[in-house]
Design a protein around this motif. Sequence first.
Motif, PDB file in Angstrom:
ATOM      1  N   ASP A 345       0.839  -1.192   0.000  1.00  0.00           N
ATOM      2  CA  ASP A 345       0.000   0.000   0.000  1.00  0.00           C
ATOM      3  C   ASP A 345       0.876   1.245   0.000  1.00  0.00           C
ATOM      4  N   LYS A 347       0.738   5.550  -0.513  1.00  0.00           N
ATOM      5  CA  LYS A 347      -0.019   6.781  -0.668  1.00  0.00           C
ATOM      6  C   LYS A 347       0.959   7.951  -0.692  1.00  0.00           C
ATOM      7  N   SER A 373      -2.328  -8.255  -2.801  1.00  0.00           N
ATOM      8  CA  SER A 373      -2.994  -7.013  -3.197  1.00  0.00           C
ATOM      9  C   SER A 373      -1.982  -5.871  -3.211  1.00  0.00           C
ATOM     10  N   HIS A 374      -2.315  -4.842  -3.994  1.00  0.00           N
ATOM     11  CA  HIS A 374      -1.513  -3.618  -3.953  1.00  0.00           C
ATOM     12  C   HIS A 374      -2.412  -2.432  -4.257  1.00  0.00           C
ATOM     13  N   GLY A 375      -2.068  -1.297  -3.637  1.00  0.00           N
ATOM     14  CA  GLY A 375      -2.832  -0.077  -3.838  1.00  0.00           C
ATOM     15  C   GLY A 375      -1.908   1.115  -3.938  1.00  0.00           C
ATOM     16  N   ASN A 376      -2.299   2.099  -4.735  1.00  0.00           N
ATOM     17  CA  ASN A 376      -1.472   3.284  -4.912  1.00  0.00           C
ATOM     18  C   ASN A 376      -2.365   4.488  -5.183  1.00  0.00           C
ATOM     19  N   THR A 377      -2.222   5.526  -4.366  1.00  0.00           N
ATOM     20  CA  THR A 377      -2.970   6.767  -4.574  1.00  0.00           C
ATOM     21  C   THR A 377      -2.049   7.954  -4.346  1.00  0.00           C
TER      22      THR A 377
END
Length: 436
Positions: A345, A347, A373-377
């Motif tokens: 994750d 950000k 999972s992976h997330g990018n903002t």
Amino acid sequence: MQATAKIPVFLSKRTPNGILPQDLPGLHHPWLLQKRDAALKRFLKNGLPTQDDEDWRYTNLTAFEAQALQRADNSSDVPSKTNMSEKAAGRAVFVNGILDMNLSELEHLPKGLKVSSLRAKLGDKNAILHDFFPETKGTTTWHDLNMALFDDGAVIEVEAGAMIEHPLEVMTLGTQQQHATAYHVRNFITLGEGASLKIYKSKASNATTTNFATHLTHIRLGKNARFERTVFSQHSPTGITFSHDDVALAEGAVFKKTAINMGGKITRQETHVHVNGEQASATVNALTHTSNDAVTDIVIDMNHNVPHTQSQQLVRSLAADKSRAIFQGKITVAQAAQKTNAGQDHKGMLLSDTAEINAKPSLEIYADDVKCSHGNTCGALDEDALFYLQSRGIPRIEAEKLLQEAFIAELFEDCDEPLRDTLMTRIGNALQGNGE
């Protein structure tokens, strides 16, 4: 033996003829002399990474390469030591890459913990040293530079079953110099079966000239060992720092790293984890705060090689002025690594219109029974939240700081309370708002 490759300008003072400096430690060991010489030849052939290399596409080193760097001189102008813990198992203090026994506190280490200077180890003819120089997977050219020219480092060993109650503090201090300098450090940390240790590491420098440092650390955790590594780096505005942690986990081992990077000119921090034992877990948390025209690149490469393992990457980036923050995170799950649970994750928060945040998250999965999972903002400060805080009488610059602190707080939720308070205080002192 004379090297045939052209000597780059930044090495022209240290290796003017492409020959290893004779003041390096360990050259009396034929096997190490051979390793160092081969590494130097590879580096002279390949040079530093360029933006043609995919992993370095965001970082330009050409201006730095044009400066002739010298070995740092001894200096009495040492930054003051600032402890991260009231109670410590011991304190190892490095000044310009050399362990300073006068500033260190290593006389009364707890049973089961050994801390040595690598330079001293290399001077011991009876020491078994081959294990301290394993081959590093994914070696890049600057690793060869570190291998060729390292001057010292820490050798930290925890015996099987030893559970060290208080953290070991390691401080890396850089001093003001009359010329552009470079130093190279190589560390080795090993924990035996069932051992546990926390290391709090801090970096600070008062140098105003260009200072280049490389740090390469090998970490080996035995079965059911637990190791926590917290690194707070307050780099000088002229500092160029490359660091690499090469971590291997045996069955049931637990690894946690929390890294905070503030300041600097160019910073590259690499963490490569090899999860080699079932039921092992790894957590890497990282904070980047860049300002002016600084560039900071956080690289995390998590490799799951066996079934039933876990990992988590949690990264926050703050970029102000004309700076650039980079995150490159990767999770690789081998075909045999079924039941892997891995998350990533990132950000980012842009603190100016001219700042830049680049992120390259990646999953490479060869197993079919996994949870990954992976997330990018990325965004800017919340103007509505700023307006709300200002309407309550809080000046804009303080409101910005409060929002930044809230943005990064998740990174430290699992830290011990005294450590969390220390880190948040230091970070708060370093953060700058952008309002008038």
